[in-house]
Design a protein around this motif. Structure first.
Motif, PDB file in Angstrom:
ATOM      1  N   SER A 161      -4.851  -1.427  -7.279  1.00 39.53           N
ATOM      2  CA  SER A 161      -6.073  -1.432  -6.482  1.00 39.53           C
ATOM      3  C   SER A 161      -6.248  -0.049  -5.842  1.00 39.53           C
ATOM      4  O   SER A 161      -5.366   0.419  -5.122  1.00 39.53           O
ATOM      5  CB  SER A 161      -6.009  -2.508  -5.386  1.00 39.53           C
ATOM      6  OG  SER A 161      -7.167  -2.482  -4.588  1.00 39.53           O
TER       7      SER A 161
ATOM      8  N   THR B 277     -12.500   5.313   1.124  1.00 41.46           N
ATOM      9  CA  THR B 277     -13.167   5.161   2.419  1.00 41.46           C
ATOM     10  C   THR B 277     -14.671   5.333   2.270  1.00 41.46           C
ATOM     11  O   THR B 277     -15.156   5.931   1.303  1.00 41.46           O
ATOM     12  CB  THR B 277     -12.648   6.190   3.439  1.00 41.46           C
ATOM     13  OG1 THR B 277     -12.986   7.500   2.984  1.00 41.46           O
ATOM     14  CG2 THR B 277     -11.146   6.072   3.619  1.00 41.46           C
TER      15      THR B 277
ATOM     16  N   LYS C 102     -11.454  -3.950   3.494  1.00 46.78           N
ATOM     17  CA  LYS C 102     -10.399  -3.893   4.504  1.00 46.78           C
ATOM     18  C   LYS C 102     -11.048  -3.607   5.856  1.00 46.78           C
ATOM     19  O   LYS C 102     -11.665  -2.561   6.046  1.00 46.78           O
ATOM     20  CB  LYS C 102      -9.371  -2.815   4.156  1.00 46.78           C
ATOM     21  CG  LYS C 102      -8.691  -3.048   2.805  1.00 46.78           C
ATOM     22  CD  LYS C 102      -7.597  -2.036   2.532  1.00 46.78           C
ATOM     23  CE  LYS C 102      -6.365  -2.344   3.358  1.00 46.78           C
ATOM     24  NZ  LYS C 102      -5.211  -1.488   2.972  1.00 46.78           N
TER      25      LYS C 102
ATOM     26  N   SER D  44     -11.165  -1.150  -3.627  1.00 49.17           N
ATOM     27  CA  SER D  44     -11.247  -1.635  -2.245  1.00 49.17           C
ATOM     28  C   SER D  44     -11.982  -0.624  -1.376  1.00 49.17           C
ATOM     29  O   SER D  44     -11.845   0.589  -1.557  1.00 49.17           O
ATOM     30  CB  SER D  44      -9.846  -1.862  -1.666  1.00 49.17           C
ATOM     31  OG  SER D  44      -9.148  -2.846  -2.393  1.00 49.17           O
TER      32      SER D  44
ATOM     33  N   ASP E  43     -11.985   0.847   2.154  1.00 48.50           N
ATOM     34  CA  ASP E  43     -11.058   0.963   3.280  1.00 48.50           C
ATOM     35  C   ASP E  43     -11.809   1.285   4.572  1.00 48.50           C
ATOM     36  O   ASP E  43     -12.899   1.851   4.547  1.00 48.50           O
ATOM     37  CB  ASP E  43     -10.046   2.066   2.979  1.00 48.50           C
ATOM     38  CG  ASP E  43      -8.820   1.989   3.874  1.00 48.50           C
ATOM     39  OD1 ASP E  43      -8.647   0.955   4.559  1.00 48.50           O
ATOM     40  OD2 ASP E  43      -8.039   2.952   3.887  1.00 48.50           O
TER      41      ASP E  43
ATOM     42  N   GLU F 280      -6.650  -5.142   8.787  1.00 45.53           N
ATOM     43  CA  GLU F 280      -5.631  -4.127   9.055  1.00 45.53           C
ATOM     44  C   GLU F 280      -5.288  -4.069  10.544  1.00 45.53           C
ATOM     45  O   GLU F 280      -6.068  -4.505  11.391  1.00 45.53           O
ATOM     46  CB  GLU F 280      -6.126  -2.743   8.621  1.00 45.53           C
ATOM     47  CG  GLU F 280      -6.402  -2.588   7.151  1.00 45.53           C
ATOM     48  CD  GLU F 280      -6.843  -1.183   6.807  1.00 45.53           C
ATOM     49  OE1 GLU F 280      -6.088  -0.484   6.107  1.00 45.53           O
ATOM     50  OE2 GLU F 280      -7.941  -0.774   7.232  1.00 45.53           O
TER      51      GLU F 280
ATOM     52  N   SER G 223      -1.535  -0.894  -3.944  1.00 44.75           N
ATOM     53  CA  SER G 223      -2.765  -0.360  -3.365  1.00 44.75           C
ATOM     54  C   SER G 223      -2.574   1.138  -3.149  1.00 44.75           C
ATOM     55  O   SER G 223      -1.606   1.558  -2.509  1.00 44.75           O
ATOM     56  CB  SER G 223      -3.079  -1.055  -2.034  1.00 44.75           C
ATOM     57  OG  SER G 223      -4.329  -0.633  -1.535  1.00 44.75           O
TER      58      SER G 223
ATOM     59  N   ASN H 146      -4.506   4.965  -2.225  1.00 42.74           N
ATOM     60  CA  ASN H 146      -5.674   5.608  -1.595  1.00 42.74           C
ATOM     61  C   ASN H 146      -6.176   6.798  -2.414  1.00 42.74           C
ATOM     62  O   ASN H 146      -5.383   7.624  -2.868  1.00 42.74           O
ATOM     63  CB  ASN H 146      -5.311   6.088  -0.192  1.00 42.74           C
ATOM     64  CG  ASN H 146      -5.056   4.929   0.751  1.00 42.74           C
ATOM     65  OD1 ASN H 146      -5.981   4.293   1.243  1.00 42.74           O
ATOM     66  ND2 ASN H 146      -3.782   4.627   1.000  1.00 42.74           N
TER      67      ASN H 146
ATOM     68  N   GLU I 121       0.839  -1.186   0.000  1.00 44.51           N
ATOM     69  CA  GLU I 121       0.000   0.000   0.000  1.00 44.51           C
ATOM     70  C   GLU I 121       0.879   1.243   0.000  1.00 44.51           C
ATOM     71  O   GLU I 121       1.796   1.367   0.824  1.00 44.51           O
ATOM     72  CB  GLU I 121      -0.915   0.023   1.233  1.00 44.51           C
ATOM     73  CG  GLU I 121      -1.809   1.254   1.294  1.00 44.51           C
ATOM     74  CD  GLU I 121      -2.714   1.270   2.509  1.00 44.51           C
ATOM     75  OE1 GLU I 121      -3.481   2.249   2.648  1.00 44.51           O
ATOM     76  OE2 GLU I 121      -2.664   0.311   3.309  1.00 44.51           O
TER      77      GLU I 121
ATOM     78  N   THR J 267     -12.450  -5.797  -2.825  1.00 47.47           N
ATOM     79  CA  THR J 267     -11.836  -6.100  -1.529  1.00 47.47           C
ATOM     80  C   THR J 267     -12.447  -5.220  -0.448  1.00 47.47           C
ATOM     81  O   THR J 267     -12.809  -4.067  -0.698  1.00 47.47           O
ATOM     82  CB  THR J 267     -10.314  -5.842  -1.577  1.00 47.47           C
ATOM     83  OG1 THR J 267      -9.741  -6.602  -2.646  1.00 47.47           O
ATOM     84  CG2 THR J 267      -9.651  -6.219  -0.265  1.00 47.47           C
TER      85      THR J 267
ATOM     86  N   GLU K   1      -8.073   2.326  -3.240  1.00 48.20           N
ATOM     87  CA  GLU K   1      -8.808   2.258  -1.978  1.00 48.20           C
ATOM     88  C   GLU K   1      -9.605   3.550  -1.775  1.00 48.20           C
ATOM     89  O   GLU K   1      -9.110   4.644  -2.038  1.00 48.20           O
ATOM     90  CB  GLU K   1      -7.855   2.068  -0.795  1.00 48.20           C
ATOM     91  CG  GLU K   1      -7.125   0.740  -0.812  1.00 48.20           C
ATOM     92  CD  GLU K   1      -6.322   0.528   0.473  1.00 48.20           C
ATOM     93  OE1 GLU K   1      -6.580   1.267   1.457  1.00 48.20           O
ATOM     94  OE2 GLU K   1      -5.450  -0.362   0.495  1.00 48.20           O
TER      95      GLU K   1
END
Length: 657
Positions: free
Chosen positions: A517, A521, A570, A547, A549, A606, A485, A487, A432, A568, A519
């Motif tokens: 990937s 939120t 997390k 993903s 997050d 995580e 990964s 963000n 990440e 995914t 991520e």
């Protein structure tokens, strides 16, 4: 017949127009003293000259009765001259005046005709002159009452002209013809004057109607400009107008007041789950609850979205302010019934005092916003009063903002990478990328600090682009079985064009999209759910992975899992901290792992820091994990060395510690 038809028409028009009738009577009332003055003076003059030549009943008693009637009518006018006429009373009064004009015309004409044979030729001429001048004077006084004027004119002209013609004297016949012609001319004048008068009245009425319509439009526009149509609370414009007025008054008098900003916690989730119509119902209910809290000196307004403002016109102590704020928050935290379900929301309020917290409207509003922001971060559903701590944060935020705007981001931004570890194979499966900023003036700035500011100013777009380029350059050097990964912020997916920009950067890097990937939120998704779904779908269709997050930290995480194209999930570190000692945390992790397995999604746990935590989550079915147990974030230059280290030995050493 034609004259009678016109009279009926005139009367019909008046009766069908009460406002015109009122205007006629109001104009006529100003002429009444003159009308009776003409009748009294002329009548007494004729009576005096015929006192010796005519019988007493004709020269004294009958004119005395007629003059008395005039005086009585004049006295009545004096008593009612200030009355307010309505449509019904005006029409009744107008009919009465018309009949009185006819009766007076008959009475005075009959008296004149009876008096005419007496006396010399000069006295007879005086009677004719009396009838002519009196008629003209009275007709002009009755000009506003067309029906009454024409009726009086017809009675006098017809009776007197007929009488004069039947006398057989050429002079009297000539006078009859002259009076008739003058009468016709007067009738025409009356008709023209009346039409002009009626047109003026109608024009004034139309003008008044237009003014009333304009006033209504002005009132409606004022309401639209000052009142929020959804909640019926004053809107943002009205709030700031009141705020400026209170500030000016406060500076002039040396007093103070308080400004509060209210934000609903969890409202976006209501919009996303139940739809905007339900969200509007919630806002209406919020408006009703705030209005129920209103009291003298307390002013509420809707500033936009789910943000509301409150002005306390008197300077309150901190204790009173906290009590008031808590009362408002408690009112907003009561359950809301939405689409047959119960929604739980809360309200956070930030307070600032004028002029202590700020000497201008902009400053005090900014301070209240800072207090609100602090409350949203750490004290949701509670009132927060602006303090020196918040002032320090504002200054720090301003400094960071300025430095961020003028920074050489290409040189100052850097990356650290934290591995994502596979418990089964005991080796990393991806890394990440974590953005870092080292400023020449500020030194190392915490990511949560500069990222938050960058999102507010939209500098995040440039930061994301710089960091993504650097991350892809590093990923191109890794083994092909490792994924990157990266963000994203809410701003990065706020439009389709920005999502397309991310896809183009990946395509230009040479790194296969399936190795990337992105991520996101849950908080970023809730800002604009539909646009977020569109942008993430574009990214997924381009071959990249998506993903979710920090799963579990939001309000409605489950509602997003099946509605967004995630690969995914997390699990947030907050559920892992005590997973080896707290049965509730263990059950939550187990439930999320089972959910992912049932939906065909991958799951990353995580925040693992101990071997005990790793053993528990592995026993629960977890495979992909991340945390300090396996590696802290490392600079890009250290990644190659880490990948050459035996992952299993590193895990064993960490486990021994």
């Amino acid at each position: 017949m034609g004259r009678l038809a016109r009279l009926r028409e005139a009367r019909w028009v008046t009766e069908s127009d009460p406002e015109l009738a009122c205007s006629q009577l109001q104009a006529f009332s100003r002429q009444i003293p003159l009308l009776y003055f003409i009748l009294l003076v002329n009548t007494m003059a004729v009576a005096v000259t015929h006192w010796q030549s005519a019988p007493a009943w004709l020269s004294i008693y009958l004119p005395a009765v007629l003059c008395t009637l005039c005086i009585v009518r004049c006295i009545r006018w004096w008593h009612v001259r200030h009355r307010v006429l309505t449509g019904d009373t005006a029409e009744a009064e107008l009919r009465q005046v018309t009949w009185l004009a006819g009766l007076f015309g008959v009475a005075f004409s009959a008296w004149s005709l009876l008096l005419f044979p007496y006396g010399t030729a000069f006295e007879q001429a005086q009677v004719a002159f009396y009838m002519a001048t009196t008629l003209v004077g009275c007709v002009f006084c009755l000009m506003h009452l067309r029906t009454a004027a024409l009726l009086l004119l017809s009675i006098v002209i017809l009776s007197f002209s007929t009488f004069l013609v039947f006398t057989g004297y050429p002079v009297f016949i000539a006078m009859a013809i002259d009076m008739t012609l003058v009468g016709v001319a007067l009738a025409v004048i009356i008709q023209l004057y009346y039409r002009t008068f009626a047109d003026v009245v109608h024009a004034q009425r139309e003008l008044q109607a237009s003014q009333q319509k304009t006033q209504r439009l002005s009132d409606d526009n004022f309401r639209l400009a000052s009142i929020d149509s959804l909640t019926d609370l004053p809107n943002r414009r009205s709030f700031f107008a009141s705020l400026r007025a209170m500030a000016e008054q406060s500076l002039a008098t040396g007093s103070g007041f308080n400004v509060g900003l209210i934000d609903l916690d969890g409202f976006k989730q209501v919009n996303d789950i139940y739809g905007h119509a339900s969200g509007d119902l919630v806002l209406q209910e919020v408006g009703s609850r705030l209005l129920a809290q209103a009291e003298p000196g307390l002013f509420f307004a809707r500033l936009g979205g789910d943000e509301f403002g409150v002005l306390a016109q008197q300077r309150l102590s901190d204790e009173a302010l906290v009590e008031l704020g808590q009362r408002i928050c408690d009112a907003l935290s009561a359950p809301y019934r939405v689409a047959g379900n119960i929604a739980e929301l809360s309200g956070t309020i930030g307070w600032a005092a004028f002029p202590e917290a700020g000497k201008t409207v902009a400053q005090v509003f900014e301070r209240a916003d800072a207090a609100l922001y602090f409350g949203k971060e750490s004290r949701r559903g509670k009132p927060v009063i602006f303090s020196t701590e918040h002032e320090t944060r504002i200054r720090r935020s301003s400094l960071v903002t300025q430095e961020l705007r003028h920074a050489d981001l290409e040189a100052e931004l850097l990356l650290e990478f934290q591995p994502i570890y596979d418990l089964l194979t005991r080796r990393p499966i991806g890394l990440e990328a974590l953005g870092r900023w080292h400023n020449t003036r500020l030194g190392a700035v915490r990511p949560e600090e500069f990222i938050r500011i960058a999102e507010r100013t939209e500098l995040i777009l440039h930061i994301t682009e710089v960091l993504l380029h650097k991350a892809l350059d590093e990923a191109a050097r890794w083994p092909c079985d490792l994924f990157l990964s990266f963000n994203l912020s809410a701003v990065d997916i706020s439009t389709s064009a920005r999502a397309r920009r991310l896809i183009d950067i990946v395509a230009a890097s040479g790194v296969p999209p399936q190795r990337v990937s992105f991520e996101i939120t849950e908080t970023a998704v809730t800002r604009d759910f539909e646009q977020a779904r569109s942008s993430l779908t574009m990214i997924k269709q381009a071959g990249c992975r998506v993903s979710l997050d920090d799963f579990g930290t939001g309000y409605s995480s489950l509602s997003y899992v099946h509605r967004l194209p995630f690969d995914t999930i997390k699990i947030d570190r907050s559920f892992v901290t005590d997973v080896d000692s707290n049965s509730a945390s263990k059950k939550i992790v187990k439930s999320v792992l089972d959910l992912c397995r049932n939906l065909g999604l991958e799951c990353v746990v995580e925040g693992l820091e101990t071997a005990s935590q790793a053993e528990v989550v592995q026993a629960l079915g977890a495979r992909a994990v991340q945390g300090y147990l396996f590696s802290r974030p490392m600079r890009a230059c250290a990644v190659a060395a880490y990948l050459h280290t035996a992952p299993g030995q590193a895990y064993a050493l960490d486990a021994q510690r």
